[in-house]
Write a protein that holds these residues in place. Structure first.
Motif, mmCIF file in Angstrom:
data_model
loop_
_atom_site.group_PDB
_atom_site.id
_atom_site.type_symbol
_atom_site.label_atom_id
_atom_site.label_comp_id
_atom_site.label_asym_id
_atom_site.label_seq_id
_atom_site.Cartn_x
_atom_site.Cartn_y
_atom_site.Cartn_z
ATOM 1 N N GLY A 111 -86.261 25.577 -26.191
ATOM 2 C CA GLY A 111 -86.035 24.141 -26.230
ATOM 3 C C GLY A 111 -86.230 23.513 -27.597
ATOM 4 O O GLY A 111 -85.991 22.318 -27.764
ATOM 5 N N ASP A 112 -86.677 24.278 -28.592
ATOM 6 C CA ASP A 112 -86.851 23.737 -29.942
ATOM 7 C C ASP A 112 -85.491 23.532 -30.600
ATOM 8 O O ASP A 112 -84.619 24.392 -30.504
ATOM 9 N N PRO A 113 -85.315 22.421 -31.317
ATOM 10 C CA PRO A 113 -84.061 22.224 -32.037
ATOM 11 C C PRO A 113 -84.026 23.082 -33.302
ATOM 12 O O PRO A 113 -85.038 23.650 -33.720
ATOM 13 N N SER A 114 -82.862 23.152 -33.928
ATOM 14 C CA SER A 114 -82.725 23.960 -35.145
ATOM 15 C C SER A 114 -83.573 23.413 -36.288
ATOM 16 O O SER A 114 -83.950 24.152 -37.193
ATOM 17 N N SER A 115 -83.906 22.142 -36.234
ATOM 18 C CA SER A 115 -84.718 21.553 -37.298
ATOM 19 C C SER A 115 -86.121 22.160 -37.338
ATOM 20 O O SER A 115 -86.756 22.174 -38.392
ATOM 21 N N VAL A 116 -86.611 22.665 -36.222
ATOM 22 C CA VAL A 116 -87.925 23.314 -36.198
ATOM 23 C C VAL A 116 -87.894 24.581 -37.049
ATOM 24 O O VAL A 116 -88.798 24.839 -37.845
ATOM 25 N N ALA A 117 -86.838 25.373 -36.901
ATOM 26 C CA ALA A 117 -86.706 26.584 -37.709
ATOM 27 C C ALA A 117 -86.565 26.221 -39.184
ATOM 28 O O ALA A 117 -87.185 26.849 -40.052
ATOM 29 N N ASP A 129 -85.089 23.051 -49.185
ATOM 30 C CA ASP A 129 -85.027 21.798 -48.449
ATOM 31 C C ASP A 129 -84.634 22.055 -47.001
ATOM 32 O O ASP A 129 -83.572 22.615 -46.732
ATOM 33 N N ALA A 130 -85.491 21.654 -46.071
ATOM 34 C CA ALA A 130 -85.231 21.866 -44.651
ATOM 35 C C ALA A 130 -84.012 21.070 -44.200
ATOM 36 O O ALA A 130 -83.227 21.532 -43.380
ATOM 37 N N PHE A 131 -83.838 19.879 -44.751
ATOM 38 C CA PHE A 131 -82.706 19.033 -44.368
ATOM 39 C C PHE A 131 -81.382 19.690 -44.761
ATOM 40 O O PHE A 131 -80.423 19.666 -43.988
ATOM 41 N N ASP A 132 -81.329 20.285 -45.956
ATOM 42 C CA ASP A 132 -80.094 20.957 -46.397
ATOM 43 C C ASP A 132 -79.746 22.138 -45.491
ATOM 44 O O ASP A 132 -78.579 22.335 -45.132
ATOM 45 N N PHE A 133 -80.742 22.937 -45.123
ATOM 46 C CA PHE A 133 -80.487 24.089 -44.261
ATOM 47 C C PHE A 133 -80.045 23.632 -42.871
ATOM 48 O O PHE A 133 -79.129 24.200 -42.282
ATOM 49 N N ASP A 134 -80.694 22.594 -42.355
ATOM 50 C CA ASP A 134 -80.304 22.070 -41.046
ATOM 51 C C ASP A 134 -78.890 21.502 -41.091
ATOM 52 O O ASP A 134 -78.109 21.681 -40.157
ATOM 53 N N LYS A 135 -78.545 20.860 -42.196
ATOM 54 C CA LYS A 135 -77.186 20.339 -42.377
ATOM 55 C C LYS A 135 -76.176 21.491 -42.424
ATOM 56 O O LYS A 135 -75.089 21.408 -41.857
ATOM 57 N N PHE A 136 -76.548 22.601 -43.079
ATOM 58 C CA PHE A 136 -75.706 23.792 -43.135
ATOM 59 C C PHE A 136 -75.469 24.336 -41.728
ATOM 60 O O PHE A 136 -74.347 24.689 -41.366
ATOM 61 N N LEU A 137 -76.541 24.392 -40.924
ATOM 62 C CA LEU A 137 -76.417 24.888 -39.552
ATOM 63 C C LEU A 137 -75.495 23.986 -38.726
ATOM 64 O O LEU A 137 -74.658 24.474 -37.963
ATOM 65 N N GLU A 138 -75.632 22.683 -38.891
ATOM 66 C CA GLU A 138 -74.795 21.736 -38.139
ATOM 67 C C GLU A 138 -73.341 21.835 -38.580
ATOM 68 O O GLU A 138 -72.430 21.815 -37.755
ATOM 69 N N SER A 141 -71.655 24.861 -37.196
ATOM 70 C CA SER A 141 -71.828 24.957 -35.733
ATOM 71 C C SER A 141 -72.767 26.087 -35.330
ATOM 72 O O SER A 141 -72.591 26.726 -34.296
ATOM 73 N N TYR A 142 -73.771 26.354 -36.164
ATOM 74 C CA TYR A 142 -74.765 27.382 -35.846
ATOM 75 C C TYR A 142 -75.967 26.789 -35.110
ATOM 76 O O TYR A 142 -76.731 27.523 -34.492
ATOM 77 N N ALA A 143 -76.163 25.487 -35.195
ATOM 78 C CA ALA A 143 -77.382 24.861 -34.675
ATOM 79 C C ALA A 143 -77.552 25.110 -33.183
ATOM 80 O O ALA A 143 -78.660 25.374 -32.713
ATOM 81 N N SER A 144 -76.476 25.064 -32.432
ATOM 82 C CA SER A 144 -76.583 25.267 -30.988
ATOM 83 C C SER A 144 -76.710 26.744 -30.614
ATOM 84 O O SER A 144 -77.039 27.068 -29.485
ATOM 85 N N ALA A 163 -79.169 32.275 -40.979
ATOM 86 C CA ALA A 163 -78.563 31.774 -39.745
ATOM 87 C C ALA A 163 -78.230 32.926 -38.800
ATOM 88 O O ALA A 163 -78.479 32.825 -37.597
ATOM 89 N N ASN A 164 -77.683 34.020 -39.328
ATOM 90 C CA ASN A 164 -77.347 35.170 -38.484
ATOM 91 C C ASN A 164 -78.581 35.783 -37.845
ATOM 92 O O ASN A 164 -78.555 36.196 -36.688
ATOM 93 N N VAL A 165 -79.674 35.854 -38.602
ATOM 94 C CA VAL A 165 -80.909 36.408 -38.049
ATOM 95 C C VAL A 165 -81.433 35.499 -36.931
ATOM 96 O O VAL A 165 -81.856 35.973 -35.875
ATOM 97 N N LEU A 166 -81.384 34.174 -37.142
ATOM 98 C CA LEU A 166 -81.900 33.241 -36.146
ATOM 99 C C LEU A 166 -81.014 33.171 -34.898
ATOM 100 O O LEU A 166 -81.461 32.702 -33.860
ATOM 101 N N MET A 167 -79.784 33.644 -34.991
ATOM 102 C CA MET A 167 -78.888 33.623 -33.829
ATOM 103 C C MET A 167 -78.976 34.915 -33.024
ATOM 104 O O MET A 167 -78.412 35.007 -31.940
#
Length: 170
Positions: A111-117, A129-138, A141-144, A163-167
């Motif tokens: 249930g954690d969003p991608s911003s937690v990672a 920068d966490a915001f830049d990485f989260d923006k990259f995921l969004e 379309s990796y965030a979901s 991103a590939n490791v987290l997926m």
């Protein structure tokens, strides 16, 4: 709403307005406000109140002086620490310039969003920068697609590799 209900509601408003007006007229004692031409009277303090006031002002002054002294000694020690740090940083740069690979484990709960990672990676210093990485995921379309679990990542990985490791599914 029916007519009788509206009539009772309006009657209630009327009665409450009359009660408040009566209170304001007869029972409310407004504080006297000095007009521009009038001078306000100064409150005379008793000896006991004056002594308490003097004690309070003295204590307040002592506290402020102590805080200023503490700040000045802190700032002096910070200057000394900065000089020592800059000297040690210069010597460390001259010795070795190879960055060491840093490996950490990222834990994503259900249930954690991608911003937690992203936040965990930024806190550990793997990304800037966490915001830049989260923006990259969004954007990609990796965030979901990020799955809960424990993931081993290193500082040498690119955004795509992270991103590939987290997926991956553990």
């Amino acid at each position: 709403m029916s007519k009788p209900a509206l009539r009772y509601l309006s009657l209630g408003f009327l009665v409450s307005a009359i009660v408040l007006a009566g209170y304001r007229l007869f029972l409310y004692d407004a504080p006297a406000v000095a007009s521009k031409g009038e001078e306000t009277q100064e409150v005379v303090l008793t000896k006991e109140e004056a002594s308490y006031k003097d004690k309070y002002e003295a204590l307040l002054a002592e506290t402020e002086v102590a805080n200023l002294e503490k700040e000045s000694t802190t700032s002096e020690s910070e200057v000394v620490e900065e000089e020592a740090t800059s000297e040690s940083a210069e010597s460390a740069e001259s010795e070795v310039e190879e960055p060491s690979e840093k490996k950490i484990t990222v834990v994503i709960n259900d249930g954690d969003p991608s911003s937690v990672a992203s936040q965990q990676l930024a806190e550990q210093g793997l990304i800037d920068d966490a915001f830049d990485f989260d923006k990259f995921l969004e954007t990609n379309s990796y965030a979901s697609l990020i799955r809960p679990g424990s993931y081993e990542v290193s500082s040498e990985m690119t955004y795509d590799e992270l991103a590939n490791v987290l997926m991956e599914n553990n």
